[in-house]
Structure formats: structure tokens, C-alpha cells
Design an enzyme around this catalytic site. Structure first.
Site, PDB file in Angstrom:
ATOM      1  N   HIS A 275      -3.438   6.884   1.995  1.00 19.44           N
ATOM      2  CA  HIS A 275      -3.875   5.548   1.595  1.00 19.44           C
ATOM      3  C   HIS A 275      -5.209   5.242   2.274  1.00 19.44           C
ATOM      4  O   HIS A 275      -5.365   5.434   3.482  1.00 19.44           O
ATOM      5  CB  HIS A 275      -2.811   4.520   1.989  1.00 19.44           C
ATOM      6  CG  HIS A 275      -3.292   3.107   1.896  1.00 19.44           C
ATOM      7  ND1 HIS A 275      -3.920   2.621   0.777  1.00 19.44           N
ATOM      8  CD2 HIS A 275      -3.265   2.083   2.796  1.00 19.44           C
ATOM      9  CE1 HIS A 275      -4.250   1.347   0.991  1.00 19.44           C
ATOM     10  NE2 HIS A 275      -3.867   1.007   2.197  1.00 19.44           N
TER      11      HIS A 275
ATOM     12  N   ASN B 157     -10.276  -0.743   0.108  1.00 16.97           N
ATOM     13  CA  ASN B 157      -8.818  -0.603   0.129  1.00 16.97           C
ATOM     14  C   ASN B 157      -8.259  -1.196  -1.168  1.00 16.97           C
ATOM     15  O   ASN B 157      -8.357  -2.402  -1.383  1.00 16.97           O
ATOM     16  CB  ASN B 157      -8.271  -1.336   1.359  1.00 16.97           C
ATOM     17  CG  ASN B 157      -6.754  -1.297   1.453  1.00 16.97           C
ATOM     18  OD1 ASN B 157      -6.060  -0.960   0.506  1.00 16.97           O
ATOM     19  ND2 ASN B 157      -6.240  -1.665   2.611  1.00 16.97           N
TER      20      ASN B 157
ATOM     21  N   CYS C 254       0.814  -1.225   0.000  1.00 18.50           N
ATOM     22  CA  CYS C 254       0.000   0.000   0.000  1.00 18.50           C
ATOM     23  C   CYS C 254       0.844   1.271   0.000  1.00 18.50           C
ATOM     24  O   CYS C 254       0.321   2.370  -0.188  1.00 18.50           O
ATOM     25  CB  CYS C 254      -0.940  -0.001   1.194  1.00 18.50           C
ATOM     26  SG  CYS C 254      -1.839  -1.562   1.361  1.00 18.50           S
TER      27      CYS C 254
END
Lengths: 325, 80
Positions: A252, A282, A112
Site C-alpha cells: 500500500h 495515497n 487501505c
């Protein structure tokens, strides 16, 4: 010193949308449970399109928007934790289909944080000699690495890709102002996907064994709410700015509650922390550029605006890049 | 730290994290049922206690009430 400019942004998500209600029909969960704990309402799921396919859509849109010829690219990077294969690199697949024949192409594996690590690699290439034009894409098809029987993690993720074109300039206002990247490999086992096992006998004709996604929720939550504020503060300080100077913190999108905690720790208003996790879930390496592209398209991020892009996740990794857009 | 001091510390963190009235936070309060905390709130309460008191607290399975938290924190402080 050469300046680095983000010239264009673009994004692409697969068509199929899966809502929380649809997930609750196949596993023991509910829209209320997922949305209060994560902020997620739906996610896009790829049917048939692999990571390089999503990235190719982004690449083509970037070239269309900029008018750049594919052969003018010097470097093509894809940040991903769900590549099409071990080899070739997803970036190489995109480079081939795009016919960007002069571009060096390779993948960045920092989960990520991948897009932020990619910005750092791009910056280093652009500051030296011959590299002038870079394409950086974060792309994921996480639906193929998720354990769909694990309701604690399966509800969190989605598929998508987004990216940016970067160019070195000798004039103009846009530039990379400061960064902070750190890796904490001692916590690597807190978030794993695609883990392989060595063979234990020889000859060995059994099927290759690759493990699905697994995560220690509390450890990753604690990591994010501690290390991300530190990383942002360090990057902003290296940029010779204060937190108040930053117009938007583009974080993020792992969990809206993590973003809220980070805002609280930095004593900055939540209005400076845009969210789009409700729509996408996500998307790992794609999440920061997806949100960046959305904010640019909405006109919220304009030339001259100061932003802090920040990623965190598998590795464990964290990274922040402060940019004058 | 005395039990009362730990209770006051826990209460302060719980009030801040859960946005509840200080008067509603009692030793016998059930964190999830009475104070409406979810699992992430419990993470955050444990994290704040770890940071403020320099102790390490494990996952929350056996912690149901405020008294459980106070006892757990006291045990960890005493073990330091």
C-alpha cells in the site's frame, strides 16, 4: 483444492492532476516539504466523477481485456472507504451499470487494506461450490472526504480505482499461496473518515453531520512499521516460502518512508518494493491494485512471479496475500 | 542505565536513522536544526528507543536536543 488465478488487471484515474506546487498555492506547504516526507509529487483529483464512476471504468476495461461477458460474473466486490452512499453499495451501482445481472455485489470496508481483505473474501467464495468468476475493484474518491483545511493530511491523498478479475482453476501454476490478515479495532480512532453522530434530541431537524478525515500520524506510522513486517513474515511463512523467494512486495502506497522502513525491517532490498506514490499519492483501497496493474503492464510481474500484496490502514487493519501470479 | 549508556544508545539509533557521523552527535546537538531530522525521523528514533528499551514515549513536541531525548528516556526508565 481449487487454485485461484488473477486473470486480468486494470486501472483508471481521473484526468485532473494537482501538483505539490499547486497545493502550496492554497495551503501553507511546499513541494520540498511534501516530497521529502512522503515521496508524493502529485495526485489525481476527481471533478464530478464519484467512486462508482471510477470503478465502472475499471470494470469495463477488465471485461474488455478478458473477453468475459458481464453476465458471467458470479461476484462483484468493491473495496472502498469513500463509497457513493451508505446504500446502495458502490459494488451494486457498478453491477447495475455493467449489467452483471448474475453477480452478487457488495462493498468491503477495510480502508487501505480493503483490496487484500477483498482477495480473502474472493478466495473463500471461489473455493466453495458455484462461484467461478469474481471481479474485485478498489476505488476511492478521497478528495470528497478530506478536510482541505488540514494541511497535514490533505496533501497525502489522491483519487483512483483499479481492480482484478479472479477465477478458480483446477490446473495451472497460478495460485494464492498464503495470507495474514489482522484487525486492531482498539485503535479505530487513530484514523477516521465520515464519522457520523447520533441525534441527541428528538425530533431533530438539523443537518446530518459527517466528519472529514482525521488521523493520528505517529500512531499510524508506528502501526505500519511494526505490524506490516509481521504480517508479511506470517503470510510468507504460511506460503511455505522465505522472504528471499518473493520477487516483489507490492505494498500500500501510504508514504515512501514507511515502505523504506518496512524493507529495512525485513532486510530485503528496496528494489523489491516498487513505488508509484509520487504520481498518485495515497489512494487507500485503490493503491495496491493500481501498483499491481502498473507492474503487470510493465511486464515486471509475469506468470510464475511470486508477489506479496500488503495493505494497512483504517480499522486499524493490516493484510498480506502471497500469490504466484 | 546511566546517562552515558542512554546517550550511547540514542547516538547509535540517530547515526543509523539519520545517516550522520557519530562524532557529530553530541548532547547539545539540535535534532532538527543540527542533525537535519524531520518529524518522521523523530518518530522513527522514538520508535526504536521504545522497542529497544521497552518504554513508552509520547509525541516529540518538547524534545529539541539529544540531551532532551536522553533526559526523557532516563525519566521513563526510572519510572518503570
Amino acid at each position: 483444492m481449487k487454485k485461484i488465478k488473477i486473470v486480468e488487471t486494470a486501472s483508471y484515474v481521473p484526468q485532473k492532476i494537482v501538483t505539490n506546487d499547486e497545493l502550496s498555492q492554497i495551503m501553507e506547504t511546499s513541494d520540498e516539504w511534501i516530497s521529502t516526507r512522503t515521496g508524493i509529487k502529485q495526485r489525481h483529483i476527481s471533478l464530478g466523477e464519484n467512486t462508482s464512476d471510477l470503478c465502472l471504468h475499471v470494470a469495463q476495461e477488465l471485461l474488455e481485456k478478458s473477453g468475459w461477458a458481464p453476465e458471467s460474473l458470479d461476484l462483484l466486490l468493491v473495496a472502498t472507504m469513500s463509497p457513493d452512499s451508505y446504500t446502495p453499495a458502490t459494488a451494486a451501482l457498478v453491477q447495475g451499470k455493467l449489467q452483471a445481472k448474475n453477480a452478487l455485489a457488495f462493498d468491503i470496508s477495510a480502508a487501505c487494506s480493503g483490496f487484500i481483505y477483498g482477495l480473502k473474501v474472493a478466495e473463500k467464495f471461489l473455493q466453495q461450490g458455484s462461484t467461478k468468476r469474481v471481479m474485485l475493484i478498489g476505488g476511492e474518491v478521497l478528495s470528497k472526504v478530506i478536510d482541505w483545511s488540514d494541511r497535514t493530511s490533505a496533501v497525502l491523498f489522491g483519487d483512483g480505482a483499479a481492480g482484478a478479475l479472479l477465477e478458480s482453476k483446477t490446473s495451472g501454476d497460478s495460485d494464492f499461496l498464503g495470507a495474514s490478515l489482522h484487525t486492531f479495532g482498539e485503535f479505530g480512532d487513530k484514523l477516521e473518515a465520515g464519522k457520523t453522530e447520533a441525534i441527541s434530541t428528538f425530533p431533530n431537524l438539523k443537518e446530518h453531520y459527517i466528519r472529514a478525515f482525521s488521523m493520528s500520524g505517529r500512531d499510524v506510522y508506528t502501526f505500519a512499521t511494526h505490524r506490516v513486517p509481521e504480517s508479511i513474515e506470517e503470510a510468507v511463512s504460511k506460503a511455505a516460502l522465505t522472504l528471499d523467494d518473493i520477487d516483489y512486495f507490492v505494498l500500500h502506497q501510504a508514504n515512501s518512508r514507511i515502505v523504506t522502513q518496512i524493507a529495512k525491517k525485513l532486510a530485503q532490498p528496496l528494489t523489491k518494493f516498487p513505488l508509484n506514490i509520487a504520481e498518485y499519492g495515497n489512494t487507500s483501497a485503490a493503491s495496491v491494485p493500481l501498483l499491481l496493474d502498473e507492474l503487470v503492464t510493465q511486464g515486471k510481474i509475469k506468470r510464475g512471479v511470486k508477489i506479496a500484496l500488503s495493505g494497512f490502514g483504517g480499522g486499524l487493519t493490516v493484510g498480506t496475500q502471497v500469490i504466484k501470479y | 542505565m546511566t546517562e552515558q549508556e542512554i546517550f550511547e544508545k540514542v547516538k547509535g539509533i540517530v547515526v543509523e536513522q539519520l545517516d550522520v557521523d557519530a562524532a557529530d552527535v553530541k548532547m547539545e546537538s539540535d535534532i532538527k536544526n543540527d542533525l537535519e531530522a524531520d518529524s518522521l525521523d523523530v518518530f522513527e528514533i522514538m520508535n526504536e528507543l521504545e522497542d529497544d528499551l521497552d518504554i513508552k514515549l509520547e509525541a516529540d513536541e518538547n524534545v529539541k536536543t539529544i540531551k532532551d531525548v536522553v533526559d526523557y528516556v532516563k525519566k521513563e526508565i526510572d519510572a518503570k
